[in-house]
Design a protein around this motif. Structure first.
Motif, PDB file in Angstrom:
ATOM      1  N   MET A  74      -2.383   8.896 -10.299  1.00 48.92           N
ATOM      2  CA  MET A  74      -3.054   7.936 -10.471  1.00 48.92           C
ATOM      3  C   MET A  74      -3.486   7.448 -11.849  1.00 48.92           C
ATOM      4  O   MET A  74      -3.674   8.534 -12.498  1.00 48.92           O
ATOM      5  N   HIS A  75      -3.086   6.327 -12.695  1.00 46.50           N
ATOM      6  CA  HIS A  75      -3.484   6.224 -13.938  1.00 46.50           C
ATOM      7  C   HIS A  75      -3.567   4.467 -14.068  1.00 46.50           C
ATOM      8  O   HIS A  75      -2.784   3.632 -13.885  1.00 46.50           O
ATOM      9  N   GLY A  76      -4.917   4.284 -14.382  1.00 49.73           N
ATOM     10  CA  GLY A  76      -5.027   2.984 -14.704  1.00 49.73           C
ATOM     11  C   GLY A  76      -4.476   1.882 -13.683  1.00 49.73           C
ATOM     12  O   GLY A  76      -4.737   1.853 -12.377  1.00 49.73           O
ATOM     13  N   LEU A  77      -3.649   0.873 -14.178  1.00 49.90           N
ATOM     14  CA  LEU A  77      -3.099  -0.224 -13.454  1.00 49.90           C
ATOM     15  C   LEU A  77      -1.556   0.086 -13.166  1.00 49.90           C
ATOM     16  O   LEU A  77      -0.869  -0.585 -12.210  1.00 49.90           O
ATOM     17  N   THR A  78      -1.051   1.219 -13.849  1.00 51.47           N
ATOM     18  CA  THR A  78       0.512   1.833 -13.844  1.00 51.47           C
ATOM     19  C   THR A  78       0.824   2.351 -12.314  1.00 51.47           C
ATOM     20  O   THR A  78       1.714   2.249 -11.797  1.00 51.47           O
ATOM     21  N   ARG A  79      -0.188   3.089 -11.955  1.00 56.31           N
ATOM     22  CA  ARG A  79       0.023   3.757 -10.807  1.00 56.31           C
ATOM     23  C   ARG A  79      -1.136   3.830  -9.635  1.00 56.31           C
ATOM     24  O   ARG A  79      -2.171   4.266  -9.976  1.00 56.31           O
ATOM     25  N   VAL A  80      -0.982   2.871  -8.788  1.00 57.18           N
ATOM     26  CA  VAL A  80      -2.056   2.523  -7.833  1.00 57.18           C
ATOM     27  C   VAL A  80      -1.735   2.459  -6.421  1.00 57.18           C
ATOM     28  O   VAL A  80      -0.599   2.729  -6.170  1.00 57.18           O
ATOM     29  N   ARG A  81      -2.632   2.500  -5.682  1.00 55.40           N
ATOM     30  CA  ARG A  81      -2.451   2.769  -4.105  1.00 55.40           C
ATOM     31  C   ARG A  81      -2.142   1.418  -3.312  1.00 55.40           C
ATOM     32  O   ARG A  81      -1.818   1.016  -2.298  1.00 55.40           O
ATOM     33  N   GLN A  82      -2.667   0.372  -4.099  1.00 59.77           N
ATOM     34  CA  GLN A  82      -2.767  -1.175  -3.529  1.00 59.77           C
ATOM     35  C   GLN A  82      -2.423  -1.815  -4.666  1.00 59.77           C
ATOM     36  O   GLN A  82      -3.034  -1.747  -5.894  1.00 59.77           O
ATOM     37  N   PHE A  97       0.718  -0.935   0.053  1.00 60.79           N
ATOM     38  CA  PHE A  97      -0.100  -0.010   0.033  1.00 60.79           C
ATOM     39  C   PHE A  97       0.890   1.275   0.017  1.00 60.79           C
ATOM     40  O   PHE A  97       1.991   1.275   0.626  1.00 60.79           O
ATOM     41  N   ARG A  98       0.795   2.045  -0.848  1.00 55.61           N
ATOM     42  CA  ARG A  98       1.495   3.516  -1.148  1.00 55.61           C
ATOM     43  C   ARG A  98       0.662   4.515  -1.238  1.00 55.61           C
ATOM     44  O   ARG A  98      -0.412   4.619  -2.194  1.00 55.61           O
ATOM     45  N   ASN A  99       0.548   5.574  -0.675  1.00 49.59           N
ATOM     46  CA  ASN A  99      -0.390   6.599  -0.506  1.00 49.59           C
ATOM     47  C   ASN A  99       0.006   7.811  -1.653  1.00 49.59           C
ATOM     48  O   ASN A  99       0.724   8.672  -1.518  1.00 49.59           O
ATOM     49  N   GLU A 100      -0.093   7.290  -2.710  1.00 46.82           N
ATOM     50  CA  GLU A 100       0.448   7.953  -4.013  1.00 46.82           C
ATOM     51  C   GLU A 100      -0.758   9.344  -4.211  1.00 46.82           C
ATOM     52  O   GLU A 100      -1.718   9.452  -4.000  1.00 46.82           O
ATOM     53  N   ASP A 101      -0.010  10.414  -4.612  1.00 45.87           N
ATOM     54  CA  ASP A 101      -0.914  11.382  -4.752  1.00 45.87           C
ATOM     55  C   ASP A 101      -1.735  11.351  -6.058  1.00 45.87           C
ATOM     56  O   ASP A 101      -1.817  10.604  -7.024  1.00 45.87           O
ATOM     57  N   SER A 102      -3.077  12.120  -5.488  1.00 46.61           N
ATOM     58  CA  SER A 102      -4.249  11.532  -6.580  1.00 46.61           C
ATOM     59  C   SER A 102      -4.096  12.055  -7.860  1.00 46.61           C
ATOM     60  O   SER A 102      -4.520  11.568  -8.764  1.00 46.61           O
ATOM     61  N   GLY A 103      -2.992  13.145  -8.221  1.00 45.11           N
ATOM     62  CA  GLY A 103      -2.763  13.388  -9.612  1.00 45.11           C
ATOM     63  C   GLY A 103      -2.082  12.332 -10.243  1.00 45.11           C
ATOM     64  O   GLY A 103      -1.699  12.467 -11.496  1.00 45.11           O
TER      65      GLY A 103
END
Length: 655
Positions: free
Chosen positions: A372-380, A364-370
């Motif tokens: 996020m993209h599909g499956l390449t940048r996710v929070r889990q 789990f990583r608290n990525e910035d909302s900006g």
């Protein structure tokens, strides 16, 4: 002064000259084509005055630096056009990027009609051919200059510069922008451009700051080059996993669940399961790994020992309040400290090493909302994570083994030609980000550099990209739009064993600190799935397909035989279905092709009477009738060997 040119020849001049003047002296044609220069390896404006001995390259649109300069100038033309059409807009930043350029504006969202109008305005500006003139101001004057023009974002940028800085600007007609350059001599140098899209962006990438509107564009030196790029962009849209993956029903997202938390549907889950089972068997049976299963969360105490609490807390999901709660937990962003305690569970001797721990880890990583993209940048996400605890004398060979395993996985998936290798180093100018002494970093980076050299792997060195506790090899790939992501990481760690009091007993009975390798073999399964969708445009190798065979009875009279064929396929662990819809066989075949199913087995009277199947494949079309047993042998061998149809990839690339 002596000027050494790119071809090794030397020009001598009695007085200082600009880069442009030197280009003109060499050749009028070269001066016309010149976009910028490189003085002793540093990119400079054509207006830059050369006043001493140096090495000089004149960069044209055929050079990366020259093309970047064209795009940078195009971004200024874009900004002028927007100001002409929307005078109230506030300017932010507008750099060139690998695929073109963008500019951020404080304005309401732009429509496609707006972009078309802006393009038309840009063409007018380019046709006018205003010269770009560079001038500088002291910092205080520069602040007042931009305040008078009502540009608060530019004022903020200037105020962030040192007080004694001299601030440069570029003027083109009545339009002026804060900029370090370089730029073309005239707007007429922007010969072929296109505005691609617009989207929201945060000021300086901070989600707590202003929401801006970003316009993306691209520019080339020739219309033919632009046309080729736009064609590639259309292909990128066709392959974009965020669109294609949803269209193929591999994954979806739901607002009430949350951003960066994708749902894998049965088809997508089937693909990830195949990848996961392959990797776990490969690591355990052929590479000497043992499995661990560790918690998804831990107390903050664990992350304080590892250093993540001090260096990575902002990227973690913290459960609880340090001021109110007796115990504060956090969802794990990595598995390493958990596996360290598996190692520490029993005393190890030098004979027990290396210990190779593997785990299919949900992180789990608290990525910035900006971001996020599909499956390449996710929070889990789920990762093929592993940690090797080794003796110092084993470190180099084990590190090479981790690279070899990663390369084998890439080769099996057909991705080996799509990656670049990077030595991610620490930044000695940013000591707060890292633990450990400079000597340790220099030594470990040197080891990795030597390993890559011995293996003959070309690589680049990236300062500031190391984890806070060690340098690493990052194996990166670009998505269909050119954005680079890290797919696989192999990291050299000579520091954390000390913090966790990890040791083994050597041949003399002494306690010795081990080294640690943090690594993935295939990386994050979600990101890998996205990569595969885009690589194959959804036409995956047969072994990976969620549906490998579809049985198509010609009519309901042959449904019983279709069911028999399906049973034999499933007995061989082949993922197969039957299409029993009361549709014409041509329609069923077209549907199966649209669903990218590798094999269709058409069955009717003759097939039933003689134990045959009529085979149609994604690869060769109509392959004719075959005994069912022969087809089973064929597809089982294809799945066992994980065959990749190179001809289909090439044909798909042309489409």
């Amino acid at each position: 002064m002596k000027i050494t040119l790119k071809d090794g020849s030397v020009k001598e001049y009695e007085s200082a000259l600009s880069v442009y003047d030197i280009a003109m002296d060499i050749s009028e044609g070269l001066a016309r084509a010149a976009c910028c220069g490189k003085v002793d390896g540093r990119v400079v404006d054509l207006r830059t005055v050369v006043d001493g001995d140096c090495e000089l390259s004149i960069c044209t649109a055929n050079d990366a630096e020259g093309l970047s300069t064209i795009r940078h100038t195009a971004s200024h033309v874009l900004a002028e056009a927007v100001k002409n059409l929307f005078p109230q807009v506030k300017l932010a930043i507008g750099p060139s990027i690998d695929t073109g350029f963008y500019y951020d504006f404080d304005h309401e969202p732009f429509s496609r009609e707006d972009l078309d109008a802006i393009e038309a305005q840009m063409k007018k500006i380019i046709k006018q051919g205003a010269k770009l003139e560079r001038f500088t101001l002291p910092r205080d004057e520069a602040v007042r200059f931009m305040e008078d023009r009502g540009e608060p974002y530019k004022v903020e940028l200037i105020r962030d510069l040192p007080e004694d800085a001299e601030i440069s600007f570029y003027r083109q007609g009545d339009f002026v922008d804060l900029c370090a350059g370089p730029h073309l001599m005239s707007t007429k140098g922007v010969k072929a451009f296109k505005l691609i899209s617009s989207s929201m962006a945060y000021w300086r990438g901070d989600s707590d700051r202003a929401r801006l509107q970003r316009i993306y564009g691209t520019a080339y030196n020739k219309k033919e080059e632009l046309a080729a790029h736009l064609e590639r962009m259309e292909d990128a849209k066709r392959r974009d996993h965020n669109r294609l993956g949803r269209e193929m029903e591999l994954f979806t997202t739901v607002d009430v669940i949350g951003q960066g938390l994708p749902l894998l549907t049965p088809k997508g889950t089937k693909m990830v399961m195949k990848l996961q089972r392959w990797i776990e068997d490969l690591e355990d049976k052929e590479w000497g790994y043992v499995r661990t299963k560790t918690p998804l969360m831990a107390k903050s105490d664990l992350y304080r020992i590892s250093g993540h609490w001090d260096h990575y807390k902002e990227g973690m999901f913290v459960l609880g309040d340090e001021e109110k709660d007796k115990e504060v937990f956090a969802l794990r962003p990595m598995t390493c400290p958990f596996q360290y305690y598996v190692f520490k569970n029993s005393q190890k001797s030098y004979r027990d090493l290396p210990c190779r721990y593997g785990e299919t880890s949900t992180l789990f990583r608290n990525e910035d909302s900006g971001e996020m993209h599909g499956l390449t940048r996710v929070r889990q996400f789920t990762i093929s994570e592993g940690h090797l605890i080794v003796r110092p004398d084993q470190m180099v060979e084990e590190f090479k083994g981790c690279i070899a395993l990663a390369q084998y996985c890439l080769q099996t998936l057909g991705l080996e030609e799509d990656v670049t290798y990077h030595l991610s180093k620490w930044d000695p100018e940013n000591r707060e980000k890292y633990i450990g002494e400079p000597e340790v970093w220099e030594e470990t980076e040197g080891h990795i550099r030597q390993v890559l050299g011995e293996l003959g792997i070309p690589f680049t060195e990236d300062v500031g990209e190391a984890a806070f506790y060690g340098p690493k090899v990052d194996i990166n790939a670009r998505n269909v739009y050119g954005k680079e992501d890290t797919m696989i990481t192999i990291q050299w760690d000579a520091l954390l064993a000390e913090q966790f009091d990890m040791y083994y007993i050597d041949e003399n009975g002494d306690k010795v600190r081990p080294y640690i390798i943090h690594r993935t073999s295939i990386g994050c399964y979600e990101r890998t799935l996205a990569w595969l969708i885009e690589k194959y445009a959804g036409k995956f190798p047969t072994w990976l397909c969620p549906e490998q065979v579809r049985v198509l009875p010609i009519s309901e009279k042959y449904e019983a035989y279709a069911a028999k064929v399906l049973k034999e396929l499933k007995a061989k662990d082949i993922d197969a279905t039957v299409d029993n819809r009361s549709e014409k066989i041509g329609f069923k075949i077209r549907e199966a092709r649209l669903d990218r199913v590798p094999y269709m087995l058409v069955v009717g009277q003759q097939e039933e009477e003689e134990g045959l199947v009529s085979v149609r494949s994604r690869f060769a079309g109509d392959e004719g009738q075959k005994p069912l047993a022969a087809f089973l042998d064929q597809i089982c061998e294809e799945i066992r060997t994980k065959e990749i149809r190179k001809e289909e990839i090439q044909e798909n690339a042309k489409a």
